[in-house]
Design a protein around this motif. Structure first.
Motif, PDB file in Angstrom:
ATOM      1  N   SER A  10      -0.067  -4.187  -3.911  1.00  0.00           N
ATOM      2  CA  SER A  10       1.142  -4.240  -3.083  1.00  0.00           C
ATOM      3  C   SER A  10       1.109  -3.221  -1.950  1.00  0.00           C
ATOM      4  O   SER A  10       1.619  -3.483  -0.866  1.00  0.00           O
ATOM      5  N   ARG A  11       0.534  -2.046  -2.189  1.00  0.00           N
ATOM      6  CA  ARG A  11       0.424  -1.048  -1.116  1.00  0.00           C
ATOM      7  C   ARG A  11      -1.006  -0.903  -0.637  1.00  0.00           C
ATOM      8  O   ARG A  11      -1.248  -0.591   0.524  1.00  0.00           O
ATOM      9  N   SER A  30       6.764  -2.844  -3.673  1.00  0.00           N
ATOM     10  CA  SER A  30       5.727  -2.165  -4.428  1.00  0.00           C
ATOM     11  C   SER A  30       6.399  -1.464  -5.596  1.00  0.00           C
ATOM     12  O   SER A  30       7.397  -0.756  -5.416  1.00  0.00           O
ATOM     13  N   VAL A  54       8.177  -2.830   1.099  1.00  0.00           N
ATOM     14  CA  VAL A  54       6.891  -2.619   1.758  1.00  0.00           C
ATOM     15  C   VAL A  54       6.896  -3.352   3.088  1.00  0.00           C
ATOM     16  O   VAL A  54       7.478  -4.431   3.209  1.00  0.00           O
ATOM     17  N   TRP A  87      -2.269   6.412   1.346  1.00  0.00           N
ATOM     18  CA  TRP A  87      -2.778   5.055   1.172  1.00  0.00           C
ATOM     19  C   TRP A  87      -3.664   4.645   2.335  1.00  0.00           C
ATOM     20  O   TRP A  87      -4.569   3.809   2.170  1.00  0.00           O
ATOM     21  N   ASP A 103       2.334   5.714  -8.974  1.00  0.00           N
ATOM     22  CA  ASP A 103       2.168   4.268  -8.820  1.00  0.00           C
ATOM     23  C   ASP A 103       2.236   3.528 -10.148  1.00  0.00           C
ATOM     24  O   ASP A 103       2.387   4.128 -11.207  1.00  0.00           O
ATOM     25  N   GLU A 150       4.227  -4.186   6.566  1.00  0.00           N
ATOM     26  CA  GLU A 150       2.903  -4.043   7.165  1.00  0.00           C
ATOM     27  C   GLU A 150       3.019  -3.905   8.670  1.00  0.00           C
ATOM     28  O   GLU A 150       3.607  -4.751   9.342  1.00  0.00           O
ATOM     29  N   SER A 177       0.276  -1.265  -7.637  1.00  0.00           N
ATOM     30  CA  SER A 177       0.190  -0.553  -6.357  1.00  0.00           C
ATOM     31  C   SER A 177      -1.073  -0.860  -5.551  1.00  0.00           C
ATOM     32  O   SER A 177      -1.021  -0.933  -4.322  1.00  0.00           O
ATOM     33  N   THR A 224      -0.104  -0.527   5.735  1.00  0.00           N
ATOM     34  CA  THR A 224       0.954  -1.022   4.864  1.00  0.00           C
ATOM     35  C   THR A 224       1.720   0.165   4.296  1.00  0.00           C
ATOM     36  O   THR A 224       1.104   1.104   3.795  1.00  0.00           O
ATOM     37  N   TYR A 225       3.033   0.118   4.390  1.00  0.00           N
ATOM     38  CA  TYR A 225       3.851   1.287   4.076  1.00  0.00           C
ATOM     39  C   TYR A 225       5.044   0.928   3.207  1.00  0.00           C
ATOM     40  O   TYR A 225       5.623  -0.149   3.340  1.00  0.00           O
ATOM     41  N   ALA A 226       5.434   1.868   2.365  1.00  0.00           N
ATOM     42  CA  ALA A 226       6.644   1.733   1.561  1.00  0.00           C
ATOM     43  C   ALA A 226       7.768   2.521   2.229  1.00  0.00           C
ATOM     44  O   ALA A 226       7.528   3.553   2.855  1.00  0.00           O
TER      45      ALA A 226
END
Lengths: 357, 357
Positions: free
Chosen positions: A174-175, A93, A102, A341, A167, A104, A171, A72-74
């Motif tokens: 969400s991340r 996020s 965000v 993360w 964060d 996935e 966070s 999972t990435y921002a």
């Protein structure tokens, strides 16, 4: 998908990601991300992000040069000097300040942190509470495990799980997908059903504040949040059933207020943090000597985890040395990768399986 | 406040708002808001937002020409063609697509929707669930009242509360402050403790989809979400203890799936919506004639609320006419103002006091 909308992020068959932006008048927009390895972070002084080019339809497009690991990435966009949230985003996020979209990336390696429709799920609540210690309203996220909301009398252990400096209390879900990691572990019988409380790790800055030995945070946690949770939720209110863990700044909070407090927090997890500044360890020992001796007598699980390329890796030796000197039994987990993360989700997966058993 | 940060929004003594943006290279940035009356919305074709000017420190600054009513508002910045989220924001509202920063203007008129540190509070959870009806993962927000999380056997009535077309399932709490409205009413003994479920009002667009008689939404609600909630939460699973209300598109959902379904939803609330398109009412009656006759025999509270300057005000006469013809007892509430969160918060305050009693 509404045909009016195009995918802002598309996972290609080989797991490269294509980003798209509709901004006809933009000059040289870039897609930026602090945690997708295939997108330059800019931390090395080179330009951050991937340059986007205009495609035949007029969209700005960029594709990562290599596949992105499931997870999972921002991400966001940079137009001129402006940071622009993906105008089409639906998953966000919240950072210390500001927010990111965000996305996935699906794949077997990420299944442990992905929502599985075939199993039962917990709920993630936001609670606001007046901190009598700090004289302000604070916020926390609270995960309750599958079945909790149906009520009854079953009581649960509680993990206090703290985020990093960039964060917010949002966070870890969400991340970090902490809720799905727990759902999956609980469904597989690998973790016991637990409540996870994710406090706000930042406090209002005051002259003399120390981000890494933040007494305001510790006081609020121990005097306000823990009692509130024990009052409001069906908890097992004993140290063996109350764990504390955190990543980066949250790891510092855990070193400061969890490790030397075995009367409150039994199991401890320190992710990607340790003593790395001159004088830090000495100051810590001076403040906590007696408490650390008591911790040395305790036998709850302690996990200390660090990535091989973490910029804080120099903290490993002094931090391990300190725990060794006090006779604190701990597991040291060294992984590939750095301050990411991807690692923190892995560490939570490891940690959640050893506590409260 | 960290001295590194300046206030992005400042409420002046007279409740005008000053906005600040640090963007040295920006050309003519503007502060924009769809719901602060003192900031041009652009809906009339004139430029949206307030022009910002550079102050002595180099910040871009704009102040509303008049005081802003106490309440909760979304805002953002426009730099060139780009919509920019306040880089310093810590409170957000998620829209259908994208997100905005949120700011609360304090004042006595807004106290009913403000967090009160002196009372007990509920929790707002996010739940994900697999919709068997739609074959996808859906999301909802769930408010549980003060004391709920402590468990036990007490059961609660449930209000299903649906957002508008520009919103997401996050909006009733992030902009509507439904959780604080309920906390305050419950503490004052004016509303009974209840669970509030805030579903996602949008479904994946498919050819033939009708935003206002959206069968996908209704099927998911009745076949997936309601059973899930009754299974997972301590609800009173009877129509008299299960209400449905919504604003704008959510009001259309309530007309479509709540009003003609007295076997599932007893009390009904329709906020700022009604029959306003040619043929809409006829189609509705044709589909729901028998059900509306049954509704005419029911005696749960029905609230129909509209602002005097709402662009949908023409819907009032046909909608009232329809309810009159079917003998449906309802209260019609006409307020000042238009299609605004200020009104929707007020309507919820009114509605929550008459249901489940």
């Amino acid at each position: 998908m509404n045909p009016l909308f195009f995918p802002s992020v598309e996972q290609l068959a080989d797991s490269r990601l294509t980003f798209r932006l509709c901004a006809p008048d933009a000059q040289a927009p870039r897609v930026v991300s602090s945690d997708i390895e295939q997108i330059p972070s800019g931390y090395d002084g080179k330009p951050a992000g991937l340059e986007m080019t205009r495609d035949a339809k007029g969209y700005w497009v960029a594709t990562t040069p290599a596949p992105v690991l499931a997870g999972t990435y921002a991400y966001g966009f940079r137009i001129g000097q402006s940071s622009v949230l993906d105008p089409q985003a639906t998953q966000f996020s919240v950072n210390y300040r500001g927010a990111n979209a965000v996305f996935e990336v699906k794949g077997p390696a990420g299944a442990f942190q992905s929502f599985d429709p075939a199993i039962r799920h917990g709920a993630v609540a936001v609670i606001d509470y007046p901190s009598t210690t700090l004289g302000e309203v604070r916020r926390a996220h609270v995960y309750t495990p599958p079945g909790y909301e149906a009520g009854g009398n079953q009581r649960y252990p509680v993990l206090y799980l703290v985020h990093g400096a960039g964060d917010s209390d949002d966070s870890w879900t969400s991340r970090g997908h902490a809720q799905y990691i727990l759902d999956n572990l609980i469904a597989a019988g690998k973790a016991v059903p637990m409540i996870v409380v994710m406090p706000a790790g930042h406090t209002v800055f005051k002259p003399g504040s120390d981000l890494f030995m933040n007494r305001a945070f510790g006081d609020d946690l121990v005097k306000d949040l823990v009692p509130l949770i024990d009052r409001s939720y069906r908890t097992v209110a004993t140290p063996g059933s109350r764990a504390m863990a955190g990543l980066s700044m949250g790891g510092a909070h855990t070193l400061a207020w969890g490790l030397p407090n075995p009367e409150t927090f039994g199991p401890i997890g320190v992710f990607s943090m340790g003593f790395y500044l001159p004088g830090q360890e000495e100051k810590y020992v001076a403040a906590n000597d007696a408490a650390l001796r008591r911790r040395g007598q305790a036998h709850w699980p302690v996990l200390f985890a660090m990535g091989k390329t973490d910029f804080l890796h120099s903290a490993v030796a002094p931090t391990r040395g300190l725990m060794d000197r006090y006779g604190i039994a701990y597991r040291y987990l060294e992984t590939e990768g750095g301050h990411t993360w991807t690692n923190w989700r892995d560490y939570l997966r490891e940690y959640a399986q050893v506590i409260f058993k």
